[in-house]
Design an enzyme around this catalytic site. Sequence first.
Site, PDB file in Angstrom:
ATOM      1  CG  ASP A  69      13.463   5.581   9.758  1.00  0.00           C
ATOM      2  OD1 ASP A  69      13.203   6.584   9.060  1.00  0.00           O
ATOM      3  OD2 ASP A  69      12.939   5.370  10.863  1.00  0.00           O
ATOM      4  CD  GLU A  89       5.924   4.905   0.260  1.00  0.00           C
ATOM      5  OE1 GLU A  89       6.930   5.578  -0.017  1.00  0.00           O
ATOM      6  OE2 GLU A  89       4.908   4.900  -0.441  1.00  0.00           O
ATOM      7  CG  LEU A  94      -2.204  -0.848   1.094  1.00  0.00           C
ATOM      8  CD1 LEU A  94      -1.874  -2.338   1.103  1.00  0.00           C
ATOM      9  CD2 LEU A  94      -3.167  -0.531   2.225  1.00  0.00           C
ATOM     10  CG  ASP A  95       2.245   4.898  -3.024  1.00  0.00           C
ATOM     11  OD1 ASP A  95       3.481   4.806  -3.041  1.00  0.00           O
ATOM     12  OD2 ASP A  95       1.637   5.976  -3.236  1.00  0.00           O
TER      13      ASP A  95
END
Length: 580
Positions: A304, A284, A250-251
């Site tokens: 990160d 994401e 899932l963007d």
Amino acid sequence: MHRHGAHLLDATSARFALWAPDARSVSVELEQQPAIALQPDEDGWFSGVAPCRAGDRYHFRIDDELQVADPASRYQPTGVHGPSQVVDVASYPWQHPWLGRPWHEAVIQELHVGLLDGYQGVARQLPKLAALGISAIELMPLGQFPGERNWGYDGVLPYAPQHTYGSPEQLCALVDQAHGGKLMVLVDVVYNHFGPDGNYLHQYASPFFREDRQTPWGAAIDFRRPQVREYFIQNALMWLCDYRCDGLRLDAVHAIDQPDFLVELAERVRAAVEPGRHVWLVLENEHNQATLLQQGFDAQWNDDGHNALHVLLTGETEGYYADYKDRPIDQLARCLAEGFVFQGQANRHGTPRGEPSAHLPPSAFVLFLQNHDQVGNRALGERLTRLCPPPALRAATTLLLMAPMIPLLFMGDEEGSCQPLLFFTDFHDELADAVREGRRGEFAHFKAFADPEQREHIPDPNAEQTYAASRPYSKQVLAGWHGLYQQLLDLRRHHVIPHLPGSCALGAEVHGDKAVTARWQLGNGNTLRIDLNLADSPQPVELPPPPLRLFDSGDARHPDSQLAAYSCVVSLLPPAQERP
């Protein structure tokens, strides 16, 4: 709740449903047939049954004026502005019974279907990827976008697989062939916005959006409304149930301001798939919401970790890398030991970001050195093969492929590709000008592009040569890179993957400015130890003796008390052999 779009009832009829709360009337126009009025229902729905067969084309007509494609169209054979087509995926003759594979076995390759010449081009790559040790392919977004070529993040019809990639049946065949080779298929889905050309929802379903919340793409999607939630949940179920894909990424869910929608989506997916089937849900999420990773989601892309590694490898600290310019080795150590770097600390804008994540297993995090974002969002699309010394990249690749986090590769990585991935679109007229100038304007604050003349060298996203230059496979590669990936993935398959369930981090220790030692206890009680040095000089480190070393990216004759420049040593230690 109605099902969005057209659904065959039998060989000669289908039910059509459109949520159009701003419309007075809606009709369905099938080719060579009189228009059929749909009946208004509660809450803004219009629906009805019409005679048709699979393959028939149709439009919706709003208030006897506006003609639009079905926003839940299953196929657009001539593009976003053409008619929708009734599709019967349910009749596809699947050849390979398949329940998927468990998440800890994932080694994922992200790829762009268009750059590999459609579904059939991707299918040709599958045997090679499986032989290398890849266990899943992740397809960049498939939803229909305007024009012939696009990254995929400008899609406007998320149910319709892009027509230039092949037919829905060819997509089924790709998934089927992947399963026959024991490869999983994930699809990247965009539920946070629609592209700028070909979306007409504002004209007949304005409550789909909320003007009081703005995103980088305009008014936010209103996930408070059940019809809107259903639109996207039904889309997720289509990919997983109709096309038998194995998972979704899932963007940018940080642009979805109703996290309970994500929880509902995960619950509905888990309830819909048959018992024993493995389906993966990956996020994401810049907000680093660790709680979602205990509410139905398997993992999150770990930006990160990527960002800290990128700064260590390249020295770049502009843009979002500014958050990682101070002691990036400390941030990498935290990532290896605890998952996220930002767990509530303030970012460069002074905004707190993230939630505590140390309690999550390593497999809750997807680690990567490159993906479409971090390459394609660069002005010139350079890969790390152009940005850092090959021995340093070799060492970082060893960490990526041997650490207990889930590794994600980008297409071409496994060959050491030196080809760029440029941002590309196929817009025209004023929109093309706006996208080109907007793209160049994004880099005005970067030192290398401060001069307007320098920005003129940023490729035009709409130029066909920009697309052609982004094909990942060419003769420009790093020597020996395929063999490196093959060796490391073979080691991962035998020594790491079987013991990932039940694994946990044991901490990480920093040495100097660019070296770190990280340890994890595997499910079988052994300790996996990785010593990484991304500096151009050796670093004093007490290493395990050579018999315990699985792999050394540098000189295999490493002394026991020194970590060579640009090197990564992977060791596997039985419980009695672990040093403090």
